[in-house]
Design a protein around this motif. Structure first.
Motif, mmCIF file in Angstrom:
data_model
loop_
_atom_site.group_PDB
_atom_site.id
_atom_site.type_symbol
_atom_site.label_atom_id
_atom_site.label_comp_id
_atom_site.label_asym_id
_atom_site.label_seq_id
_atom_site.Cartn_x
_atom_site.Cartn_y
_atom_site.Cartn_z
ATOM 1 N N ASN A 199 4.651 7.042 -5.995
ATOM 2 C CA ASN A 199 3.449 7.975 -5.990
ATOM 3 C C ASN A 199 3.803 9.291 -6.168
ATOM 4 O O ASN A 199 2.632 10.649 -7.058
ATOM 5 C CB ASN A 199 2.494 8.803 -4.683
ATOM 6 N N ASP A 208 0.165 8.327 -11.544
ATOM 7 C CA ASP A 208 -1.138 8.273 -12.639
ATOM 8 C C ASP A 208 -0.675 6.039 -12.333
ATOM 9 O O ASP A 208 -1.946 5.474 -12.735
ATOM 10 C CB ASP A 208 -0.587 7.870 -13.641
ATOM 11 N N GLN A 240 -0.512 6.307 -1.618
ATOM 12 C CA GLN A 240 -1.825 5.941 -2.305
ATOM 13 C C GLN A 240 -1.560 4.510 -2.510
ATOM 14 O O GLN A 240 -0.180 4.174 -3.886
ATOM 15 C CB GLN A 240 -1.895 6.182 -3.551
ATOM 16 N N GLU A 254 -0.871 2.879 -10.151
ATOM 17 C CA GLU A 254 -0.904 2.366 -9.408
ATOM 18 C C GLU A 254 -0.134 0.520 -8.347
ATOM 19 O O GLU A 254 0.019 0.447 -9.193
ATOM 20 C CB GLU A 254 -2.674 1.621 -9.516
ATOM 21 N N LYS A 268 0.501 -0.390 -14.023
ATOM 22 C CA LYS A 268 0.199 -0.869 -12.619
ATOM 23 C C LYS A 268 2.363 -1.455 -12.172
ATOM 24 O O LYS A 268 2.268 -1.483 -12.872
ATOM 25 C CB LYS A 268 -0.524 -1.590 -12.361
ATOM 26 N N LYS A 328 -2.619 0.064 -2.756
ATOM 27 C CA LYS A 328 -3.839 -1.616 -2.062
ATOM 28 C C LYS A 328 -2.821 -2.494 -1.781
ATOM 29 O O LYS A 328 -1.856 -2.670 -2.393
ATOM 30 C CB LYS A 328 -4.316 -1.462 -3.830
ATOM 31 N N TYR A 332 -0.022 -1.590 -6.442
ATOM 32 C CA TYR A 332 -0.427 -2.606 -5.091
ATOM 33 C C TYR A 332 0.580 -3.699 -4.485
ATOM 34 O O TYR A 332 1.810 -4.177 -5.255
ATOM 35 C CB TYR A 332 -0.741 -3.614 -6.254
#
Ligand code: PRP
Ligand code: URA
Length: 208
Positions: free
Chosen positions: A170, A175, A2, A177, A155, A4, A179
């Protein structure tokens, strides 16, 4: 996995320059600051807004301004410092906490040496920053420390990651995120990201 990947053309162009072994300290610092700013622009895309009345020279209008949670930026020392200024230029009201960790060269495990955070860390939207997510040990330890102090909204923003590092974050912190500007191929036998950019702290601060 996971993650981005923020693959804006400007970010990718600047990242290529950052990777280049011929890029010296001054340019490396400037580019890292610029990329951090561009990444933060994307990361904050969904920040909540509220309506407010503004008086222009002509009339009064209903406009939008940021609302809601306060932001905290948490660089992992040392290399994370290289990303702070770019983000603070975009979010000048952000508070900045610091977590000091270095990776033991033998064990590759993070060693904690400093932690100074805003007192209201539990109420803030925190962005943990570090250019490199290699084994993931440092980022996981930093997030552990923040959660132990009550942080709930975190984050993680890194420049370059190895798949191993993303997976570790992960697994430990589903929880959070993650990037990044790029997910590279793998870690070498010394725990360096390949192709990567070398030792980020040394390149920012001109040490070796
Ligand atoms: C680097 C980097 C990360 C860590 C990543 O810091 O800035 O903090 O390594 O590796 P990991 O994901 O395997 O933990 P380093 O320990 O070299 O310290 P420095 O920032 O002081 O140079
Ligand atoms: N830390 C760095 O600075 N670079 C790597 O490639 C891995 C860890």
């Amino acid at each position: 996995m996971q993650v981005k990947v923020i693959d804006h053309p400007l970010i990718q162009h600047k990242l290529s320059l950052i990777r280049d072994v011929r890029t010296g300290t001054k340019e490396f610092r400037e580019l890292l600051e610029e990329v951090a700013m561009l990444m933060a622009y994307e990361l904050t895309r969904n920040m909540p807004l509220e309506e407010t009345q503004v008086e222009t020279p002509l009339t009064t209008c209903t406009c939008k301004m940021l609302s809601g949670k306060k932001i905290g930026i948490v660089p992992i020392l040392r290399a994370g410092l290289g990303m702070v200024n770019g983000i603070v230029k975009l979010i000048p009201a952000a508070k900045v906490g610091h977590i000091g960790l270095y990776r033991d060269h033998e064990t590759l495990k993070p060693v904690e040496y400093y932690c100074k955070l805003p007192t209201d860390v539990a109420e803030r939207e925190l962005i943990v920053i570090d250019p490199m997510l290699a084994t993931g040990g440092s980022s996981v330890a930093a997030i552990d420390m923040l959660k132990a102090k009550g942080a709930r909204h975190i984050k993680l923003m890194c420049l370059v990651a190895a798949p191993e590092g993303v997976n570790l974050v992960n697994d430990h912190h589903p929880d959070v995120e993650v990037y990044v500007a790029a997910v590279d191929s793998h870690l070498n036998e010394n725990g360096y990201i390949v192709p990567g950019l070398g030792d980020a702290g040394d390149r920012i601060f001109g040490t070796k």
